[in-house]
Design an enzyme around this catalytic site. Structure first.
Site, PDB file in Angstrom:
ATOM      1  N   SER A 146      25.565  64.286  55.284  1.00 39.91           N
ATOM      2  CA  SER A 146      26.900  63.985  54.750  1.00 39.91           C
ATOM      3  C   SER A 146      26.919  62.849  53.744  1.00 39.91           C
ATOM      4  O   SER A 146      27.945  62.624  53.095  1.00 39.91           O
ATOM      5  CB  SER A 146      27.850  63.657  55.906  1.00 39.91           C
ATOM      6  OG  SER A 146      28.042  64.791  56.729  1.00 39.91           O
ATOM      7  N   GLU A 198     -21.853  18.210  36.791  1.00 44.45           N
ATOM      8  CA  GLU A 198     -22.693  19.220  36.166  1.00 44.45           C
ATOM      9  C   GLU A 198     -23.326  18.803  34.846  1.00 44.45           C
ATOM     10  O   GLU A 198     -24.437  19.227  34.519  1.00 44.45           O
ATOM     11  CB  GLU A 198     -21.873  20.506  35.947  1.00 44.45           C
ATOM     12  CG  GLU A 198     -21.367  21.164  37.218  1.00 44.45           C
ATOM     13  CD  GLU A 198     -22.505  21.710  38.062  1.00 44.45           C
ATOM     14  OE1 GLU A 198     -23.419  22.346  37.497  1.00 44.45           O
ATOM     15  OE2 GLU A 198     -22.489  21.483  39.297  1.00 44.45           O
TER      16      GLU A 198
END
Length: 808
Positions: A466, A90
């Protein structure tokens, strides 16, 4: 002559006027163009949106939260070879120019003349600084005005930031395709690696992507991608950043990437991650999607995987007991291209009926003959025929049956035959908690996250049945009752204010008369539990059960003693921790630690304060001691009493199947009216796990589908995996308890409450006692299956006999 001069004068005035007008117009344009131009100093504190990453207890990546998938990597952590590859591609003069590369721009303009003639895409000639200015501060519009702004901002950035800071921003902000923003995410998404693990060839390929990720797609445009990669390698050689030999070796490498980006390779924690996201938003708001937090969670991946497998297998086993419901589609005759027809039918299925993502071995098949011959949709030609197992054919024929053209799911077993599969209609949850710290080490909120995102571990409020009873018995033991107390297990009727009668019944519909508290809890006696709650007082019971953390609120109704108040598996499982850790109510949590992107701790689950001496250097003396986590809500001896009773549930009671694990284990089953919900919550000295099974619409699970048959097998499978190859440990006993044998069981007593020896003279014989003295609570009915008062056996004449406490 004068006429000529006059014309020249007029022409001069016109020209000057035009120049003035043009200058004025340019000034206006410039003022309009640059009136909102950002100040380059704004970028000094800029940080691109960054993913929040979630890690398990052992460092395994389990998920991400993000608007843009980005892993921010500081410049000093970026390998030099990575930054050089991007510079070669770049802006090789990056460290030499002042924001705008005039030479590079001139070359790009000359080249664009050729590109224009040939119809190619024009090059911008932008430096990395200009790209940062455009990406961070400007838009992507292609105009002269935007380019002018870019030039000016690039110069300003060069005065505001160092070159290293600009390059750091660029490498972390640039979009590189594959749902990747920045090199950190790209390395992970493309290659499943961190940037410091990339090869030279992989680095060069990533550097090729800023020019256009779509143009160099690693699968669809592989040849172009390799060509661009190799060009960058050549540029790196020309600058002297790699050798010819290194570049040539990299050019020979194939370009191999992951088939698709993945958030995390570990995928068994989807329910857990989803719950962490919900709780994180409550703590940090929308910042979790952009602030780049590091979150350390409480998850144990091994236990989480074991939990998912145990729950899925258990729900499928329950589903199989209730029959084959039929194929999910039918295509009639099996013609060429039937696979496409099957795929179209599957696509129209409700999500809950499709093959779960968590079962990758399931395949689509079509039935050729009812006898079990099938064809597979995704097998190569010549290998797409198979046969269902004989037992599965019989199972199917016992249900909705099979016929030619039926579309089904199958999975191949070790023998080469195919097992018939169907997605269970039932659902459930499993939660596992460290009882000492509150760490939620595993959580599965349903059969499959891919089929239903609803988390039944934290969002489904159901009656525990329970499974609530241990807290009722704990309340009694914190009062006047002890392990030697006797409570009658017999018929009892209560009348409400509206005159309606309620008679709690035992599951077996039989009663066993006077029993110890241990026996009542081990065998889950409903009538005995309600009688006990009535004796203690339901207002006291309700307040205590809420204090223990088993439920959020409880009305003082006796029916709530049998578990009719709703709670979640997450909450109930955490509450059971008190029976292991000495009566402390721990706060279950999924997030252990959160750090910001700079490593500063912004959240910690452990809020304990270290006493004086924590910061001193080691001097050989005892280290400072931290208080245990959690609030003391139960007497430690009472907690151990319930722990011991619940060990009896596994050894002799309703969860006796779990004793096959051969480890110290306690727990309690739970079943609600009409078998709508099945539970088992159990524990070892280091782990508490709760299992819930039920339909989302709360319909019945079916006759005899109790906690012991539907939920307990899932718990057993999970705990077998969780304790494999781990040393066996015993539960901690409270040191200040008094231990006395009651009916063959060692029971712990709070000092002063233990039964006292009674000395009797040999010549005194105890005879039958008056009925009103034996039944001191004023019962008007005789317990079934019990001798009459006149038939009561005489007590033996022994000195130091242990007397059981008052008969309630």
């Amino acid at each position: 002559m004068k006429s000529t001069e006059r014309w020249f004068a007029m022409a001069g005035v016109v020209l000057m006027s035009m120049v003035a007008i043009a200058g004025f117009a340019i000034a206006i344009y410039a003022a309009w163009l640059f009136h909102d131009l950002p100040d380059g100093n704004e970028i000094v504190d800029y940080r691109p949106p960054t993913s929040t990453r979630l890690f398990a207890w052992d460092g395994t990546l389990i998920g991400e939260f993000a608007q843009e998938r980005r892993i921010f990597i500081p410049y000093n952590r970026i390998p030099e070879r990575v930054s050089r590859a991007f510079l070669a591609a770049e802006d090789r003069n990056f460290f030499n120019h002042s924001g705008v590369d005039v030479g590079g721009l001139s070359r790009a303009m000359v080249k664009n003349v050729i590109n224009f003639v040939q119809g190619r895409r024009l090059e911008g000639g932008s430096t990395i600084t200009q790209q940062v200015a455009k990406n961070v501060l400007l838009s992507n519009e292609r105009t002269i005005g935007r380019k002018l702004k870019e030039f000016i901002l690039a110069r300003r950035l060069e005065t505001s930031l160092t070159k290293e800071q600009i390059l750091e921003l660029y490498l972390n902000d640039i979009y590189l395709g594959y749902r990747s923003n920045g090199i950190g995410t790209a390395a992970y998404n493309y290659f499943g690696k961190s940037v410091d693990q990339l090869t030279l060839a992989e680095t060069a390929y990533l550097a090729a992507l800023p020019k256009g990720p779509h143009n160099y797609h690693p699968i669809r445009r592989k040849d172009q991608a390799i060509a661009r990669r190799n060009w960058i390698l050549g540029e790196m050689v020309s600058v002297g950043w790699v050798t010819n030999a290194e570049a040539e070796a990299a050019m020979r490498e194939d370009l191999v990437v992951q088939s698709a980006p993945q958030r995390a390779k570990y995928r068994d924690a989807d329910f857990f991650v989803s719950e962490v996201e919900r709780r994180s938003k409550a703590l940090f708001g929308e910042d979790i999607y952009s602030a780049g937090y590091y979150m350390k969670t409480t998850l144990d991946p091994k236990l989480q995987t074991a939990a998912r497998i145990a729950l899925m297998d258990g729900l499928e086993l329950y589903d199989r007991r209730h029959g084959w419901r039929g194929a999910w589609g039918n295509i009639g005759s099996i013609n060429e291209g039937w696979q496409q027809e099957a795929a179209a039918v599957e696509a129209k299925l409700p999500e809950r009926r499709r093959a779960p993502f968590e079962r990758p071995d399931w395949q689509v098949a079509v039935v050729e003959r009812a006898g079990g011959s099938i064809r597979l949709a995704e097998a190569p030609a010549g290998e797409n025929h198979g046969n269902l197992r004989g037992s599965d054919v019989a199972w199917a024929q016992g249900g909705a049956g099979l016929k030619a053209g039926d579309l089904i799911y199958v999975a191949r077993d070790a023998t080469g035959a195919y097992a018939l599969k169907q997605v269970p209609a039932v659902n459930g949850a499993l939660v596992a908690v460290d009882p000492w710290t509150g760490r939620v080490v595993a959580m599965v909120g349903g059969y499959s996250f891919s089929l239903s995102k609803f988390n039944r571990a934290t969002q489904a409020k159901r009656q525990p049945g329970s499974a609530i009873k241990p807290f009722i018995y704990a309340t009694a033991l914190e009062g006047d009752f002890t392990p030697a107390s006797i409570v009658v297990d017999g018929p009892i009727t209560f009348k409400g204010g509206n005159g309606e009668a309620w008679s709690p019944k035992n599951y077996s519909r039989t009663y066993y008369g006077p029993q110890t508290l241990r026996k009542g809890l081990e065998l889950s006696r409903n009538a005995m539990t309600v009688r006990l709650a009535d004796k203690v007082g339901m207002k006291t019971v309700a307040a205590k059960v809420v204090q223990y953390g088993a439920v959020d609120s409880m009305e003082p109704y006796l029916s709530n003693a049998l578990g009719s108040t709703e709670t979640t598996p997450y909450q109930l499982t955490a509450a059971y921790s008190a029976f292991v850790n000495g009566g402390r109510r721990i706060k279950p949590h999924l997030i252990e630690l959160v750090q910001d992107y700079q490593g500063k701790v912004i959240y910690r689950a452990d809020q304990r304060k270290c006493p004086a001496g924590c910061t001193r250097a080691f001097d050989g003396t005892e280290s400072p001691r931290l208080m245990p986590e959690g609030q003391q809500v139960m007497d430690p001896i009472v907690a151990y009493q319930i722990n011991s009773f619940l060990q009896g549930v596994v050894q002799r009671g309703t969860a006796a199947r779990a004793s096959a694990l051969g480890i110290p284990l306690g727990g309690k089953t739970g079943t609600t009216n009409e078998y709508r919900s099945a539970w088992f919550v159990g524990f070892t000295p280091d782990l508490v796990a709760g299992v819930f099974v039920g339909f989302d619409d709360n319909r019945s699970l079916g006759e005899s589908e109790t906690g012991g048959s539907a939920a307990l097998p899932i718990f057993i499978d999970f705990m077998a995996a969780a304790t494999k190859n781990k040393p066996v440990k015993d539960f901690r006993k409270p040191k200040d308890a008094v231990y006395v044998s009651i009916r063959g069981h060692e029971e712990a007593f709070r000092p002063g409450t233990e039964p006292k020896p009674i000395e009797r003279t040999p010549d005194v014989v105890d005879g039958p006692k008056p009925y009103t003295e034996v039944w001191r609570d004023g019962l008007t009915g005789q317990p079934s299956n019990q001798p009459t008062p006149q038939e009561q056996p005489k007590k033996k004449k022994y000195v130091d006999e242990i007397e059981e406490e008052v008969l309630y």
